[in-house]
Design a protein around this motif. Structure first.
Motif, mmCIF file in Angstrom:
data_model
loop_
_atom_site.group_PDB
_atom_site.id
_atom_site.type_symbol
_atom_site.label_atom_id
_atom_site.label_comp_id
_atom_site.label_asym_id
_atom_site.label_seq_id
_atom_site.Cartn_x
_atom_site.Cartn_y
_atom_site.Cartn_z
ATOM 1 N N PHE A 181 -42.906 -17.115 29.763
ATOM 2 C CA PHE A 181 -42.474 -15.724 29.929
ATOM 3 C C PHE A 181 -43.218 -14.797 28.976
ATOM 4 O O PHE A 181 -43.468 -15.152 27.813
ATOM 5 N N ASP A 182 -43.501 -13.597 29.480
ATOM 6 C CA ASP A 182 -44.025 -12.504 28.664
ATOM 7 C C ASP A 182 -42.811 -11.773 28.081
ATOM 8 O O ASP A 182 -42.024 -11.176 28.819
ATOM 9 N N LEU A 183 -42.673 -11.834 26.765
ATOM 10 C CA LEU A 183 -41.487 -11.253 26.108
ATOM 11 C C LEU A 183 -41.777 -9.890 25.476
ATOM 12 O O LEU A 183 -41.008 -9.432 24.630
ATOM 13 N N ALA A 184 -42.878 -9.228 25.896
ATOM 14 C CA ALA A 184 -43.257 -7.957 25.267
ATOM 15 C C ALA A 184 -42.065 -6.997 25.174
ATOM 16 O O ALA A 184 -41.840 -6.365 24.150
ATOM 17 N N HIS A 185 -41.307 -6.892 26.279
ATOM 18 C CA HIS A 185 -40.194 -5.942 26.326
ATOM 19 C C HIS A 185 -38.843 -6.622 26.114
ATOM 20 O O HIS A 185 -37.797 -5.995 26.318
ATOM 21 N N ALA A 186 -38.873 -7.892 25.752
ATOM 22 C CA ALA A 186 -37.619 -8.646 25.645
ATOM 23 C C ALA A 186 -37.251 -8.977 24.201
ATOM 24 O O ALA A 186 -36.091 -8.810 23.799
ATOM 25 N N SER A 245 -45.402 -7.364 18.854
ATOM 26 C CA SER A 245 -44.376 -7.002 17.864
ATOM 27 C C SER A 245 -44.342 -5.508 17.579
ATOM 28 O O SER A 245 -43.711 -5.080 16.635
ATOM 29 N N TYR A 246 -45.077 -4.739 18.401
ATOM 30 C CA TYR A 246 -45.098 -3.284 18.104
ATOM 31 C C TYR A 246 -44.046 -2.511 18.871
ATOM 32 O O TYR A 246 -43.893 -1.320 18.665
ATOM 33 N N LYS A 247 -43.303 -3.180 19.760
ATOM 34 C CA LYS A 247 -42.262 -2.473 20.511
ATOM 35 C C LYS A 247 -40.940 -2.617 19.753
ATOM 36 O O LYS A 247 -40.723 -1.972 18.747
ATOM 37 N N TYR A 248 -40.080 -3.511 20.233
ATOM 38 C CA TYR A 248 -38.749 -3.605 19.627
ATOM 39 C C TYR A 248 -38.760 -4.316 18.280
ATOM 40 O O TYR A 248 -37.761 -4.313 17.572
ATOM 41 N N LEU A 270 -50.547 -10.370 21.943
ATOM 42 C CA LEU A 270 -49.920 -11.000 23.113
ATOM 43 C C LEU A 270 -50.943 -11.660 24.042
ATOM 44 O O LEU A 270 -50.837 -12.835 24.387
ATOM 45 N N THR A 271 -51.946 -10.893 24.450
ATOM 46 C CA THR A 271 -52.873 -11.434 25.454
ATOM 47 C C THR A 271 -53.688 -12.591 24.886
ATOM 48 O O THR A 271 -53.977 -13.564 25.602
ATOM 49 N N VAL A 272 -54.038 -12.502 23.615
ATOM 50 C CA VAL A 272 -54.762 -13.616 22.993
ATOM 51 C C VAL A 272 -53.879 -14.871 23.022
ATOM 52 O O VAL A 272 -54.329 -15.967 23.363
#
Ligand SMILES: Cc1ncc(COP(=O)(O)O)c(C=O)c1O
Length: 427
Positions: free
Chosen positions: A219-224, A244-247, A108-110
Motif C-alpha cells: 500500500f501507498d500510505l502517503a495520505h494514510a 513524511s511531509y504530509k500528516y 516514497l517513490t524511491v
C-alpha cells in the motif's frame, strides 16, 4: 450526521475550549498572511505544518557537527550512527507494526522502487500488477518502469475501477476482480487513502482477498500514515511505503518510510538492491574483507545509504508530538473535526457542491474532497485564499480540505464554512 454540531460560532469556540488536544496547536508554527494574521491552514494533506521543535532539533545536529565533526557519529546528544533507531517505535505505532518492520529512509517513490525489486516477482502466467485506475502518477510510472525493466508490456498493469457513474472503489469489486483474475496477478498495489477522493480503502479486507488469490500486497500510505489507524502487521500486508511531509509534518521533501512484514524481513535470501547501510553493522566497516552482503534482519536490511541526519531531525520532533498526543485521541478528534466540516458543507451552495469522500468515518481520514459542480473549483480555491484560507485545488473539479487534529481548530473549520457560504452567495 452528528446532531450535536452547530453553525453557531460560539459552538465552535466552546468545542475548542473543551479540546484535550488544544495544546498541540501551540507546538506548531502557523503560516501567516503578510499582515501577520494566522491563515486558516487546511492543507496538511499536501504539506504538514512545521513543529516548533524542528528548528531546535536541526540546530542541535548542526552544533554537534560543528563541535564534534566526525565524532558526532558516535557522540553527542543523538549519535548519528543510530539516529534513526529511536524513530522506529513511534513510526511502528503509527503503521501498526513492530519497530523492526518500519524504517525512515529515502522518499516514497524511491522506496517503492526498492520494494518492487523484491516484491514484484512475475512467474509464469502470474505477471500482472493490480492498481487503481486513478493511481498517483508517480506510482504508475514506477510500476510501469519495473514491467519495462523485465521486458513485460504495459498491458500487465490491470486497473481496478469504480463502477460507471461512481468515483469510489468498492471493496467487493476488488475482491471479485481478485477472485476472477488473481491467478494472473503477482502484486496488488493500492493507495490506502486516495489522494483525490480521500477514500480510505478497507485495507484488511483487500489484503485478505489478495492473500486468498496468492498475490503479494503493498500500500501507498502517503495520505494514510499519521492520518488513519493502521494495523499493517496484523492485516498481513507484505509491504508499504510513505512520505513524511504530509500528516507526519517532517518538512518539504522529508525522509519517507517503508514497512516490510516480519515474515519477509527475516528472510535474508530475498533479492533486493543492496547498500552498506542495509548490511550487518558488525561487518559494515570491514571493508577490506570483501565479504558478501549480510542484510540486517527486518526492513532495516533494505536501507541503502547512511541517512541524512539534518532531514531526519524534523521527523524526530514531529513523532514526539504524536507520542505525547496519542494516536487514538488524535483520531477521535479527527473524526469529529471532519464530521463538523461535512456538517457545514451540507448547508451552502445547494447543488453546486458535493463531497466525493465517503460519509462513513471508517472509510476516510481527515480530508474531504469537495466537488464543485459546473466548474469554478480553481477560482473558488483562489478566493478562499484571498480570505486567508489555504486549501488545495485538484483538476478538474475538486478542492481538498483537510482539518488536521494536531493543529486545526473547530473555529477554523467554522471560518471555512462561513467564508464558503459568503463566497457562494456572492456568486
Ligand atoms: C499518493 C502519493 N503517492 C506518491 C507520492 C510521491 O511522493 P514522493 O515525491 O515522496 O516520491 C505522493 C506525493 O504527494 C502522493 O501523494
Amino acid at each position: 450526521m452528528n446532531q450535536s454540531y452547530s453553525v453557531e460560532e460560539s459552538w465552535a469556540r466552546a468545542e475548542d475550549a473543551r479540546d484535550p488536544l488544544a495544546w498541540c496547536r501551540d507546538a506548531f508554527e502557523l503560516p501567516r498572511a503578510p499582515a501577520g494574521v494566522p491563515l486558516v491552514y487546511l492543507c496538511g494533506n499536501s504539506l504538514g505544518l512545521m513543529p516548533k521543535a524542528a528548528a531546535a532539533r536541526v540546530q542541535t545536529e548542526l552544533e554537534a557537527w560543528g563541535r564534534l565533526g566526525v565524532e558526532a557519529h558516535f557522540e553527542g546528544p543523538h549519535p548519528w550512527y543510530s539516529y534513526g533507531a529511536p524513530l522506529c517505535e513511534p513510526l511502528g505505532r503509527l503503521a501498526g507494526a513492530g519497530p523492526d518492520e518500519v524504517v525512515a529512509m529515502n522518499s516514497l517513490t524511491v522506496n517503492l522502487h526498492l520494494m518492487l525489486v523484491t516484491f514484484y516477482r512475475p512467474e509464469g502466467t502470474r505477471r500482472k500488477i493490480l492498481l487503481e485506475e486513478s493511481a498517483f502518477p508517480s506510482d504508475r510510472y514506477a510500476l510501469a518502469s519495473h514491467l519495462a525493466a523485465r521486458g513485460i508490456g504495459p498491458d500487465a498493469l490491470l486497473v481496478a475501477k469504480p463502477r460507471p457513474g461512481e468515483r469510489l472503489l468498492r471493496s467487493e469489486d476488488v475482491e471479485a476482480l481478485l477472485a476472477r483474475e488473481g491467478r494472473e496477478i503477482a502484486l496488488v498495489w493500492l493507495g490506502a487513502v486516495h489522494y483525490y477522493t480521500g477514500q480510505l480503502l478497507e485495507l484488511e479486507r483487500i489484503a485478505a482477498a489478495a492473500r486468498r488469490a496468492g498475490c503479494l500486497v503493498g500500500f501507498d500510505l502517503a495520505h494514510a500514515i499519521g492520518n488513519v489507524p493502521l494495523a499493517l502487521h496484523d492485516w498481513g500486508v507484505d509491504f508499504a511505503v510513505w512520505c513524511s511531509y504530509k500528516y507526519l509534518n517532517a518538512g518539504p521533501g522529508a525522509v519517507g518510510g517503508c514497512y516490510v512484514h516480519r515474515r519477509h524481513g527475516r528472510d535474508p535470501a530475498l533479492s533486493r538492491f543492496a547498500g552498506w547501510w542495509g548490511n550487518d553493522p558488525a561487518t559494515r566497516f570491514a571493508m577490506q574483507s570483501q565479504a558478501d552482503f549480510i542484510p540486517v534482519p527486518g526492513v532495516a536490511g533494505w536501507q541503502v545509504s547512511n541517512p541524512p541526519i539534518l532531514a531526519l531531525a524534523p521527523l524526530a520532533a514531529s513523532l514526539e508530538l504524536f507520542e505525547r498526543a496519542g494516536f487514538a485521541e488524535l483520531r477521535r478528534k479527527s473524526e469529529r473535526l471532519t464530521g463538523y466540516l461535512e456538517f457545514l458543507l451540507s448547508e451552502p451552495g445547494g447543488d453546486r457542491l458535493g463531497v466525493l469522500t465517503p460519509r462513513r468515518p471508517a472509510e476516510r481520514g481527515c480530508q474531504l474532497s469537495v466537488l464543485v459542480r459546473g466548474g469554478g473549483a480553481e477560482a473558488l480555491t483562489r478566493r478562499l485564499r484571498e480570505h486567508g484560507i489555504v486549501t488545495d485545488y485538484r483538476e478538474p473539479d475538486v478542492i481538498r480540505v483537510a482539518p488536521v487534529p494536531l493543529y486545526n481548530t473547530f473555529h477554523e473549520v467554522w471560518r471555512f464554512g462561513r467564508t464558503l457560504v459568503e463566497l457562494l452567495a456572492a456568486g
